[in-house]
Design a protein around this motif. Structure first.
Motif, PDB file in Angstrom:
ATOM      1  N   ILE A   6       0.694  -1.209  -0.178  1.00  0.00           N
ATOM      2  CA  ILE A   6       0.037   0.105  -0.030  1.00  0.00           C
ATOM      3  C   ILE A   6       0.995   1.127  -0.082  1.00  0.00           C
ATOM      4  O   ILE A   6       1.796   1.249   0.798  1.00  0.00           O
ATOM      5  CB  ILE A   6      -0.998   0.029   1.195  1.00  0.00           C
ATOM      6  CG1 ILE A   6      -1.586  -1.328   1.355  1.00  0.00           C
ATOM      7  CG2 ILE A   6      -1.711   1.472   1.198  1.00  0.00           C
ATOM      8  CD1 ILE A   6      -2.741  -1.360   2.640  1.00  0.00           C
ATOM      9  N   ASP A  12      -1.692   6.772   0.329  1.00  0.00           N
ATOM     10  CA  ASP A  12      -3.006   6.077   0.056  1.00  0.00           C
ATOM     11  C   ASP A  12      -3.854   6.180   1.204  1.00  0.00           C
ATOM     12  O   ASP A  12      -3.946   4.768   1.976  1.00  0.00           O
ATOM     13  CB  ASP A  12      -2.988   4.866  -0.822  1.00  0.00           C
ATOM     14  CG  ASP A  12      -4.301   4.474  -1.182  1.00  0.00           C
ATOM     15  OD1 ASP A  12      -5.305   4.934  -0.985  1.00  0.00           O
ATOM     16  OD2 ASP A  12      -4.302   3.370  -1.926  1.00  0.00           O
ATOM     17  N   LYS A  28      -6.718   6.055   2.561  1.00  0.00           N
ATOM     18  CA  LYS A  28      -7.963   5.391   2.374  1.00  0.00           C
ATOM     19  C   LYS A  28      -7.716   3.782   2.690  1.00  0.00           C
ATOM     20  O   LYS A  28      -8.004   2.998   3.434  1.00  0.00           O
ATOM     21  CB  LYS A  28      -8.878   5.481   1.181  1.00  0.00           C
ATOM     22  CG  LYS A  28     -10.207   4.702   0.871  1.00  0.00           C
ATOM     23  CD  LYS A  28     -11.088   5.220   1.802  1.00  0.00           C
ATOM     24  CE  LYS A  28     -12.617   4.582   1.674  1.00  0.00           C
ATOM     25  NZ  LYS A  28     -12.375   2.942   1.861  1.00  0.00           N
ATOM     26  N   ALA A  29      -6.764   3.427   1.827  1.00  0.00           N
ATOM     27  CA  ALA A  29      -6.321   1.945   1.708  1.00  0.00           C
ATOM     28  C   ALA A  29      -5.805   1.796   3.188  1.00  0.00           C
ATOM     29  O   ALA A  29      -5.777   0.761   3.822  1.00  0.00           O
ATOM     30  CB  ALA A  29      -5.326   1.554   0.760  1.00  0.00           C
TER      31      ALA A  29
END
Ligand code: AMP
Ligand code: GLY
Length: 425
Positions: free
Chosen positions: A46, A50, A52-53
């Motif tokens: 990831i 990012d 959100k992830a």
């Protein structure tokens, strides 16, 4: 507990190693990590921006604590994103990370609160910057105000160079929008020291001092880099200097940030220059230094989890932050050509020599696995070879000995990391 570390450089490898030493850590994930971190943590693909992830992952795996010490995600609000989801994270909220994200902000803060730093002016208009240079004393220093991977600083010896610098930063935007505002400041001389502090919004606790080597070549020649090697402690950071900085710089900065409604928690990095007029702040960073962390954390005796929790809870004043009475030296092994262009994908050998050898660390900065499972180079700074010793001289001899165990095509290192200590002892 379950911990998620965000990042994948040499600094993160050193943080991962410190987290692994805590008896409180059962499971350690790292996003995205690298080939060295993969030896001690489970790496998950990831990206560090990012959010959100990352928050989804933290929820899914029921992560107890996330740790982030990188400027881009911190300035972009990773701490705020995690906290909005009710997740616990060690790092600096965006409104305080601005202390690194905007040099114009940090210079104005220092001026307003009387924190010693180089005299300066801020410009948004290249014409005004050029006009100012006409009557300025040389050498002079130009800095992109925004984040530029530690490379947006130009030291100009002549008016011509300075004019060219304004063009590069502001007109050609060599460092993108980081150069839409620039700081032009007085050139100072003196020895540099990095002092890192844990902070909880109100209180700070200092880590042991260190010194970076920013230029690419021996004898401090060549281009500026992210850092080619470090040593800790700095013998030039005397008790007298420490007392001066505690009085005039550290607490004053903490109080200034709180007063501005931007209480600082996380790691506050003071880049100091020891000038003839006393210590002055060169820069603040909102994170562990890289490669300073590679010599500071291996010397830390305290449990890093306890310290990070106290920073989040505002109870740092109740913690004893302890360091070993020893020394460490880190020699960075880079890809030939760094900080310019370089090749990637070179197979690295000698890494196993570090396994089980106490006092020796091989922190991976730019490494990856190839399709056959070999560890290969994937960045400019590839490895940080750190060794401990009873003294700085012993640590340096150990570090250079261990650097000799590593082999890859085109490898490059400086041969004079820590040479400065000879003049101190
Ligand atoms: P900075 O990113 O602001 O720390 O700058 C990078 C490097 O440039 C520092 O570590 C110093 O070596 C050098 N530098 C920055 N500001 C000055 C200054 N005002 N005078 C002399 N050297 C400087
Ligand atoms: N080594 C300098 C920095 O981390 O900014």
């Amino acid at each position: 507990m379950k911990v998620l570390l965000v990042g994948g450089g040499g600094r993160e490898h050193a943080i991962a190693d410190a987290l692994r030493r805590s008896p409180q850590v059962d499971t350690l994930y790292c996003a995205p990590g690298n080939a060295g971190i993969a030896r001690i943590a489970e790496c998950v693909p990831i990206g560090t921006m990012d959010f959100k992830a990352l928050t989804d992952f933290a929820k899914e795996k029921e992560i107890d604590l996330t740790v982030c010490s990188m400027d881009d995600p911190l300035c972009a609000g990773i701490v705020d994103a995690f906290e909005a989801e009710g997740l616990r994270i060690f790092g600096t909220p965006a409104n305080a990370a601005i202390i690194e994200g905007s040099k114009a902000f940090s210079k104005d803060l220092m001026k307003k609160y009387g924190i010693p730093t180089a005299a300066y002016e801020v410009f948004e208009d290249p014409e005004k910057a050029l006009a100012y240079l006409e009557s300025a004393a040389m050498p002079i220093v130009l800095k992109a105000s925004g984040l530029a991977l530690g490379k947006g600083v130009l030291i100009c010896n002549t008016l011509e160079e300075a004019k060219e610098g304004v063009k590069e930063l502001m007109t050609d935007r060599k460092f993108g929008d980081a150069g839409s505002r620039i700081v032009i400041e007085e050139f100072m001389t003196g020895r540099e020291v990095s002092v890192l502090a844990f902070a909880d919004g109100k209180h700070y606790k200092l880590m042991s001092s260190s010194q970076d080597h920013k230029r690419a070549g021996d004898g401090d020649t060549g281009l500026n880099t992210g850092g080619m090697g470090t040593f800790s402690p700095s013998p030039f950071y005397t008790d007298e200097i420490d007392a001066y900085c505690r009085e005039n710089i550290y607490q004053r900065t903490m109080d200034a940030m709180a007063k501005e409604g931007r209480p600082f928690r996380g790691v506050l990095y003071f880049g100091l220059m020891l000038t003839a007029d006393g210590p002055k702040v060169l820069e603040y960073n909102t994170r562990f230094g890289d490669p300073e962390t590679q010599v500071v954390l291996p010397r830390m005796r305290s449990d890093i989890i306890d310290v990070m929790q106290a920073c989040i809870d505002g109870t740092l004043d109740q913690i004893d932050l302890e360091f070993e009475d020893n020394a460490a030296v880190c020699v960075v092994i880079a890809s030939g050509g760094y900080p310019g262009s370089y090749e990637k994908g070179k197979v690295i050998t000698g890494l196993d020599a570090f396994e089980g050898r106490e006092g020796y660390y091989c922190f991976h900065a730019g490494t990856a696995f190839d399709k056959d499972g070999n560890t290969v180079t994937s960045g400019g700074r590839v490895l940080g070879v750190t060794a401990l010793g009873k003294t700085l001289k012993e640590a340096r001899a150990n570090a250079y000995n261990a650097a000799g165990w590593i082999r890859f095509e085109g490898q490059y290192m400086r041969h004079d990391i820590g040479k400065a200590i000879d003049s101190a002892q």
